[in-house]
Structures are given as structure tokens and as C-alpha cells.
Design a protein around this motif. Structure first.
Motif: not given
Length: 234
Positions: A79-82, A111-115, A181-191
């Protein structure tokens, strides 16, 4: 999965006329650098197979149809946020304009994905997390054989390429995921999303010494580099 992007990204790269403009030249260099790293990721994945006592299977990718596992690969459902895309990847060979959304989908950060860590995975990082979980369970019985493992193609790297232990495997997966992917960020970055949000901050995980992967490109993840290419509006 690591073989799947290589012909795809190479076709996108070949479609760019690097002499057309400064943006085109920069886009070509960015995509070419990702191709270089994907080939190295395929080497690392093959080394992992050998370390775990299995034989790498380089099944030719199938494009233009919904992939089935294991033939055709990839077992990815991002699920791509971009791009806003979701669903099992179904790529077709094309030019950079046609392929860029799919290229971003392939490299979408975890970081944009869950499950649950079950196929189809929502990111490459999720797939490798599942692999590490299974490898951890069998780490005492795995052969961790170095026979036939390769590292000469990308010599003089600061990170481990041959896999002789579970810890080596963890390190190799870290390299693949940070570069992609780059280093995971928490919380994910915003647009709005920018390349600088998706870096490879650990210098030991950056590819060095490859002419087609020069600095500063090697400091950006694949997702970050593709965001930059998207901004060129080729």
C-alpha cells in the motif's frame, strides 16, 4: 523477489535519454545506481540461501500478468502512500514514466505497512522480517556454509556480504532494507514526501566503490531516489 526488479529497472533506465537535459542525466544516474544495488541484493539473497542449506533458484521474472508464488514472484502486496497503489504487484516492462509508480511500490518502506508477517507481504522489509524469524528458529541446525558464496563482484564494502552465522544474516538484511526502503521511522513521515526523509543513515550500510553508485546517491534509499526522479517530471 530480488531478481524481479532488475530487468524492470534496467528497462526504465534504458528509456532515459541522459543527454536530453540535466534532469534526465540525474534521473538516469539515480536509476542506474539502484540497478547496481539490486544486483548486489540478489547476491546477498543467494548467499543467504546457501548459508541455510538451500540452492538459489533464479526463475526468470514474469511480467504483465498477476504473479503466482513461487513462479513469477514477487509475493508483495504494498500500500504505497505516494502512488496510492495497492494490491499484488503486476508490473509490465515499459519506460520510466510508465514504470516509476511500480518502482515506488516495490520499494515502499515498511513503516507504512501493517499486518502479520505472512505472504503476500506488504513490503520487502516485511518479507525479510519473516525470513529472519524462521532463520532464528533453525539457527542452531542451519549449516551456515560459505561454499559457493560470492563477494568479489562488490569487493571492498564496509558491510558483511558472506553469511556464516545468523548475525551475519541479520546484518545483510539490514543492508538490503536500508538501501531499498531507508531506515524505518516511527511515526512514519507525513506528506509531502521528500528524498531526505528516506536516507541510509548508517554509513556502513552504504555501497561504496561502485562507479555507477557514486556519492551522494549512495546515501539515499531506493525509495528516496525514486521520489527524486518523480520530481523531475520527465
Amino acid at each position: 523477489v530480488e531478481l524481479y526488479p532488475v530487468p524492470l529497472y534496467l528497462s526504465a533506465c534504458a528509456s532515459i535519454n541522459s543527454a536530453a537535459s540535466a534532469n534526465a542525466a540525474a534521473a538516469f544516474a539515480s536509476v542506474q545506481s539502484v540497478c547496481t544495488e539490486e544486483m548486489m541484493h540478489m547476491q546477498l539473497a543467494a548467499n543467504m540461501c546457501l548459508a541455510l542449506g538451500t540452492t538459489p533458484n533464479f526463475t526468470a521474472p514474469v511480467y504483465g500478468v498477476t504473479p503466482t508464488f513461487p513462479d513469477g514472484t514477487p509475493i508483495l502486496d504494498p500500500d504505497d502512500p505516494v502512488t496510492g497503489n495497492s494490491g499484488i504487484l503486476n508490473a509490465s516492462i515499459g519506460n520510466i514514466t510508465q514504470l516509476l509508480p511500480t518502482m515506488l511500490d516495490i520499494e515502499v518502506p515498511t513503516e507504512f505497512e501493517a499486518g502479520a508477517l505472512l505472504p503476500p507481504y506488504h513490503s520487502i522489509g516485511q518479507m525479510y522480517d519473516a525470513l529472519l524469524g524462521l532463520a532464528r528458529l533453525c539457527r542452531s541446525s542451519a549449516p551456515w556454509s560459505l561454499t559457493n558464496q560470492q563477494s568479489s563482484f562488490f569487493a571492498v564494502q564496509p558491510f558483511t556480504q558472506t553469511i556464516g552465522s545468523y548475525n551475519d544474516m541479520v546484518s545483510a538484511v539490514g543492508v538490503i532494507c536500508e538501501q531499498g526502503e531507508g531506515q524505518a521511522q516511527s511515526p512514519p513521515p507525513n506528506p509531502p514526501y521528500t528524498a531526505s526523509q528516506f536516507m541510509i543513515p548508517d554509513v556502513n550500510d552504504q555501497l561504496v566503490g561502485a562507479k555507477s553508485d557514486p556519492s551522494p546517491l549512495n546515501t539515499y534509499s531506493h525509495f528516496g531516489r525514486f521520489l527524486t526522479v518523480q520530481g523531475y517530471n520527465l
